[in-house]
Design a protein around this motif. Structure first.
Motif, PDB file in Angstrom:
ATOM      1  N   ALA A 162     -25.012  20.401 -18.402  1.00 51.41           N
ATOM      2  CA  ALA A 162     -26.463  20.490 -18.632  1.00 51.41           C
ATOM      3  C   ALA A 162     -27.072  21.608 -17.782  1.00 51.41           C
ATOM      4  CB  ALA A 162     -27.130  19.156 -18.300  1.00 51.41           C
ATOM      5  N   ASP A 163     -26.388  21.950 -16.668  1.00 54.70           N
ATOM      6  CA  ASP A 163     -26.910  23.027 -15.809  1.00 54.70           C
ATOM      7  C   ASP A 163     -26.915  24.352 -16.562  1.00 54.70           C
ATOM      8  OD1 ASP A 163     -26.589  20.884 -14.041  1.00 54.70           O
ATOM      9  OD2 ASP A 163     -26.184  22.200 -12.356  1.00 54.70           O
ATOM     10  N   ILE A 164     -25.943  24.524 -17.461  1.00 56.82           N
ATOM     11  CA  ILE A 164     -25.890  25.775 -18.237  1.00 56.82           C
ATOM     12  C   ILE A 164     -27.106  25.854 -19.146  1.00 56.82           C
ATOM     13  CG2 ILE A 164     -24.534  27.089 -19.956  1.00 56.82           C
ATOM     14  CD1 ILE A 164     -23.385  26.999 -17.081  1.00 56.82           C
ATOM     15  N   GLY A 165     -27.545  24.686 -19.644  1.00 54.78           N
ATOM     16  CA  GLY A 165     -28.763  24.649 -20.456  1.00 54.78           C
ATOM     17  C   GLY A 165     -29.985  24.930 -19.593  1.00 54.78           C
ATOM     18  N   ALA A 166     -30.042  24.283 -18.420  1.00 53.33           N
ATOM     19  CA  ALA A 166     -31.207  24.457 -17.538  1.00 53.33           C
ATOM     20  C   ALA A 166     -31.285  25.892 -17.020  1.00 53.33           C
ATOM     21  CB  ALA A 166     -31.111  23.470 -16.373  1.00 53.33           C
ATOM     22  N   ILE A 167     -30.120  26.499 -16.745  1.00 54.02           N
ATOM     23  CA  ILE A 167     -30.119  27.897 -16.259  1.00 54.02           C
ATOM     24  C   ILE A 167     -30.673  28.808 -17.348  1.00 54.02           C
ATOM     25  CG2 ILE A 167     -28.611  29.849 -15.713  1.00 54.02           C
ATOM     26  CD1 ILE A 167     -26.821  27.850 -14.147  1.00 54.02           C
ATOM     27  N   GLY A 168     -30.182  28.682 -18.583  1.00 56.29           N
ATOM     28  CA  GLY A 168     -30.689  29.531 -19.676  1.00 56.29           C
ATOM     29  C   GLY A 168     -32.177  29.302 -19.868  1.00 56.29           C
TER      30      GLY A 168
END
Ligand code: 3HC
Length: 311
Positions: free
Chosen positions: A118-124
């Protein structure tokens, strides 16, 4: 003398003319651009590390391909920016060495861990969202090479933000466990994303001069406020809760009021005491070592081609 040169230089800035590498410029203008552009380039390069952490564990081929494309874009952004910086009479080697030796700054945000997908989503969604907010005005920066690099970079950033938001939407509409992952990522990335815009204007040593020189076109606080105003409705659409009890719409001002940023945390991260500062420098140095053979091979190949051309 210089005062006449300074006067003519400022007149060009005031007339919204671009300053090009061959133009006369005050030493302070050159120095603050080297400072900002090199730190921007370092941010792009170090920013690949938290995302690279998830390439082998992406949940589908489509997600893996999008993440690979985004990381490749960030590497390119770093190279455009190092090239823009080289027009100010600094060498690429010098800048790379400063980063490897831990002497250079890069955006605080990349010293936080990416612990779940989910961090990859939050980073984007949040980090690239904040970066876009900060980079769009930089397209109108007075220094030609930086402004042109920004125009090119901004074209690629919207895809980064959209693929991140799509990941968050998929998780928020998924199982209860997936929605909890998305909420957990928002909780951990929200406040550090607000810190990306820098200190409050009253505590910003560079802002006044950077705005006179039209390097900074919009203040730290104004950009941060714009980011909050745009992002809160997106969180609402996801059905996620912002980790800020003081957040509320202010009909009078037409903006969201929000809570106080933890500037002590910001200071600690800038001083190298963030969650991942040491790990990022270790990984960057390791990657540089492992890539040595590529640089040597490229130089050998260039040398052979030069020798053949000269023969
Ligand atoms: N992280 C690290 N250092 C920061 C910071 C942050 N989030 N915010 C401010 N600082 C530093 C400044 O560099 C300065 O330190 P220095 O004198 O050693 O350089 C000091 O704190 C005081 O801050 P100021 O506001 O006075 O400094 P600036 O006028 O330079 O404003 C800035 C700071 C808004 C970050 C400006 O430098 C800027 O616009 N930089 C270019 C854009 C950028 O770097 N964006 C974030 C990178 S994320 C990214 O691009 C990757 C994306 O593709 C995912």
């Amino acid at each position: 003398g210089d005062s006449e040169l300074e006067r003519r230089f400022q007149a060009k800035i005031d007339a919204d003319e671009k300053i090009e590498p061959k133009d006369w410029m005050p030493e302070g203008y050159r120095k603050t651009l080297v400072r900002q552009i090199s730190q921007h380039a370092h941010s792009e390069v170090v920013g690949m590390l938290p995302e690279g952490n998830w390439i082998t564990r992406a949940p589908s081929l489509r997600r893996k391909a999008a993440l690979l494309a985004k990381i490749q874009d960030e590497a390119g952004h770093g190279l455009y920016l190092y090239s823009a910086c080289e027009t100010l009479n600094v060498s690429r080697q010098e800048l790379v060495d400063q980063l490897l030796e831990g002497k250079a700054k890069y955006s605080s945000i990349f010293n936080y861990p990416s612990t779940t997908w989910a961090d990859i989503g939050a980073i984007g969604w949040l980090v690239d969202g904040a970066a876009i907010m900060n980079q769009v005005p930089l397209q109108r920066c007075s220094y030609g090479p930086y402004s042109r690099a920004m125009i090119r970079i901004c074209k690629e950033e919207s895809f980064h933000q959209r693929q991140g938001y799509e990941i968050m939407l998929t998780l928020a509409r998924g199982t209860a466990a997936q929605k909890r992952m998305a909420q957990d990522a928002l909780n951990r990335w929200w406040w550090p994303s607000l810190m990306m815009f820098g200190p409050n204007d009253k505590d910003s040593p560079h802002s006044a001069q950077s705005m006179r020189w039209k390097i900074k076109r919009v203040s730290n606080d104004e950009l941060r406020q714009k980011f909050v105003d745009v992002t809160v409705p997106q969180a609402d659409f996801l059905g996620l809760t912002m980790p800020d009890p003081a957040l509320r719409w202010n009909a009078g001002s037409g903006h969201y009021d929000f809570g106080e940023i933890d500037w002590e945390e910001f200071k600690q991260v800038l001083q190298g005491n963030g969650p991942c500062n040491r790990e990022r420098m270790r990984d960057r140095n390791r990657a540089h070592e492992r890539g040595r053979w590529v640089r040597e091979a490229a130089l050998a190949h260039a040398e052979k081609r030069r020798a053949r051309a000269a023969a």
